[in-house]
Design an enzyme around this catalytic site. Structure first.
Site, PDB file in Angstrom:
ATOM      1  N   HIS A 144       3.689  -2.095   3.493  1.00 51.90           N
ATOM      2  CA  HIS A 144       3.815  -0.739   2.952  1.00 51.90           C
ATOM      3  C   HIS A 144       5.274  -0.525   2.542  1.00 51.90           C
ATOM      4  O   HIS A 144       6.160  -0.503   3.404  1.00 51.90           O
ATOM      5  CB  HIS A 144       3.443   0.309   4.005  1.00 51.90           C
ATOM      6  CG  HIS A 144       2.052   0.191   4.539  1.00 51.90           C
ATOM      7  ND1 HIS A 144       1.696  -0.775   5.461  1.00 51.90           N
ATOM      8  CD2 HIS A 144       0.932   0.932   4.281  1.00 51.90           C
ATOM      9  CE1 HIS A 144       0.407  -0.622   5.756  1.00 51.90           C
ATOM     10  NE2 HIS A 144      -0.080   0.398   5.058  1.00 51.90           N
ATOM     11  N   HIS A 156      -5.304   3.079  -4.141  1.00 54.67           N
ATOM     12  CA  HIS A 156      -5.434   3.286  -2.696  1.00 54.67           C
ATOM     13  C   HIS A 156      -5.929   4.711  -2.431  1.00 54.67           C
ATOM     14  O   HIS A 156      -5.657   5.281  -1.382  1.00 54.67           O
ATOM     15  CB  HIS A 156      -4.088   3.034  -2.016  1.00 54.67           C
ATOM     16  CG  HIS A 156      -4.149   2.881  -0.526  1.00 54.67           C
ATOM     17  ND1 HIS A 156      -5.122   2.154   0.107  1.00 54.67           N
ATOM     18  CD2 HIS A 156      -3.342   3.375   0.462  1.00 54.67           C
ATOM     19  CE1 HIS A 156      -4.905   2.178   1.421  1.00 54.67           C
ATOM     20  NE2 HIS A 156      -3.844   2.928   1.665  1.00 54.67           N
ATOM     21  N   ASP A 214       0.811  -1.209   0.000  1.00 55.83           N
ATOM     22  CA  ASP A 214       0.000   0.000   0.000  1.00 55.83           C
ATOM     23  C   ASP A 214       0.845   1.259   0.000  1.00 55.83           C
ATOM     24  O   ASP A 214       1.972   1.286   0.518  1.00 55.83           O
ATOM     25  CB  ASP A 214      -0.875   0.048   1.259  1.00 55.83           C
ATOM     26  CG  ASP A 214      -2.103  -0.829   1.156  1.00 55.83           C
ATOM     27  OD1 ASP A 214      -2.182  -1.652   0.221  1.00 55.83           O
ATOM     28  OD2 ASP A 214      -2.994  -0.694   2.022  1.00 55.83           O
ATOM     29  N   HIS A 268      -5.288   9.509   0.290  1.00 57.91           N
ATOM     30  CA  HIS A 268      -5.438   8.695   1.505  1.00 57.91           C
ATOM     31  C   HIS A 268      -6.545   9.235   2.409  1.00 57.91           C
ATOM     32  O   HIS A 268      -6.536   9.038   3.629  1.00 57.91           O
ATOM     33  CB  HIS A 268      -4.120   8.603   2.284  1.00 57.91           C
ATOM     34  CG  HIS A 268      -4.001   7.371   3.139  1.00 57.91           C
ATOM     35  ND1 HIS A 268      -4.296   7.357   4.480  1.00 57.91           N
ATOM     36  CD2 HIS A 268      -3.625   6.114   2.843  1.00 57.91           C
ATOM     37  CE1 HIS A 268      -4.092   6.151   4.979  1.00 57.91           C
ATOM     38  NE2 HIS A 268      -3.695   5.366   4.000  1.00 57.91           N
TER      39      HIS A 268
END
Length: 276
Positions: free
Chosen positions: A233, A139, A88, A143
């Protein structure tokens, strides 16, 4: 054991406040608008597709469906112990090294990319991800927590990365991962409208809380099981150095790495539904 992360990359620091609230608890979400989150497992998607094929008398077979799913090689996850690596919030300054590792190990991954300061900063890495057989997904653009946004904001957060990824790779994303795993009925409806399925995870290393690569590896290995979806991540300093050890250890346990679409083949994730 090292203390919690004191030094992050500049990219990681921007997201740390948001990421701190993301944890494995997201897997038992009780979200606004959803008293109970309905999710679908990869095996249930495969089984439904096989049942439909049998009923229709087509008998297409999982192997052919896997080949159509793309990625590095083909595999039938109905008969193979498969697992999916997902990353991510990239691309970042660490992503090129990660891609080198995945290429060396011949492992496909699924990348849920952020737009602002990521896709627009490292377009060449987005192209490389796609060219080297990885699944490129969304994604969101900034965010933003989608359950705190109005419908127009949600639509914009999802459409902007879709358009950029399609411009860079020639392929429009079919998967997205909501920030912090937070979703609700409004998000489902807009994802359905935009042709996006939501993908959560079953394994988390909480790598946003530590740069200890050994600890990250240990957490992944402790939680991994067949049809698992691993959340990592590549924006954090300790994550990419942990990846070779994670891959080698899981291969020794008999796992085969696939992308999220390959994990579900011959089935396919449906827009507006949630998978983990």
């Amino acid at each position: 054991m090292p203390s919690l992360t004191r030094k992050m990359t500049k990219t990681g620091t921007r997201l740390r406040v948001l990421a701190t609230f993301a944890a494995a608890a997201s897997l038992t979400l009780a979200l606004s608008g959803c008293t109970k989150l309905e999710t679908h497992s990869p095996s249930s998607v495969r089984n439904a597709a096989d049942a439909s094929a049998t009923e229709a008398g087509t008998g297409a077979g999982a192997k052919g469906a896997q080949a159509r799913a793309g990625g590095l090689g083909t595999v039938d996850c109905a008969h193979t112990k498969c697992i999916a690596l997902t990353f991510d919030a990239g691309p970042s300054e660490n992503s090129a090294r990660l891609l080198d590792i995945l290429k060396e190990k011949q492992v496909p991954a699924t990348f849920f990319l952020l737009g602002k300061r990521h896709i627009d900063t490292y377009p060449e890495l987005v192209r490389r991800m796609s060219e080297e057989g990885h699944e490129v997904a969304s994604h969101t653009w900034t965010h933003k927590i989608l359950t705190d946004a109005d419908p127009d904001e949600i639509r914009d957060e999802l459409e902007r990365p879709n358009k950029e990824i399609e411009r860079l790779t020639g392929k429009r994303p079919t998967l997205m991962r909501p920030p912090q795993g937070r979703t609700d009925d409004t998000v489902h409806d807009i994802c359905r409208e935009l042709g996006l399925a939501e993908v959560l995870w079953s394994v988390t290393a909480k790598d946003y809380k530590t740069n200890d690569s050994d600890l990250i590896t240990e957490r992944v290995l402790d939680q991994s099981s067949r049809d698992g979806i691993i959340l990592l991540h590549d924006i954090y300093d300790g994550t990419v150095p942990a990846v070779p050890g994670i891959i080698d250890a899981l291969k020794k346990r008999g796992y085969v790495f696939v992308t999220v679409p390959q994990l579900m083949a011959p089935g396919k994730a449906e827009p507006g539904k949630v998978y983990r």
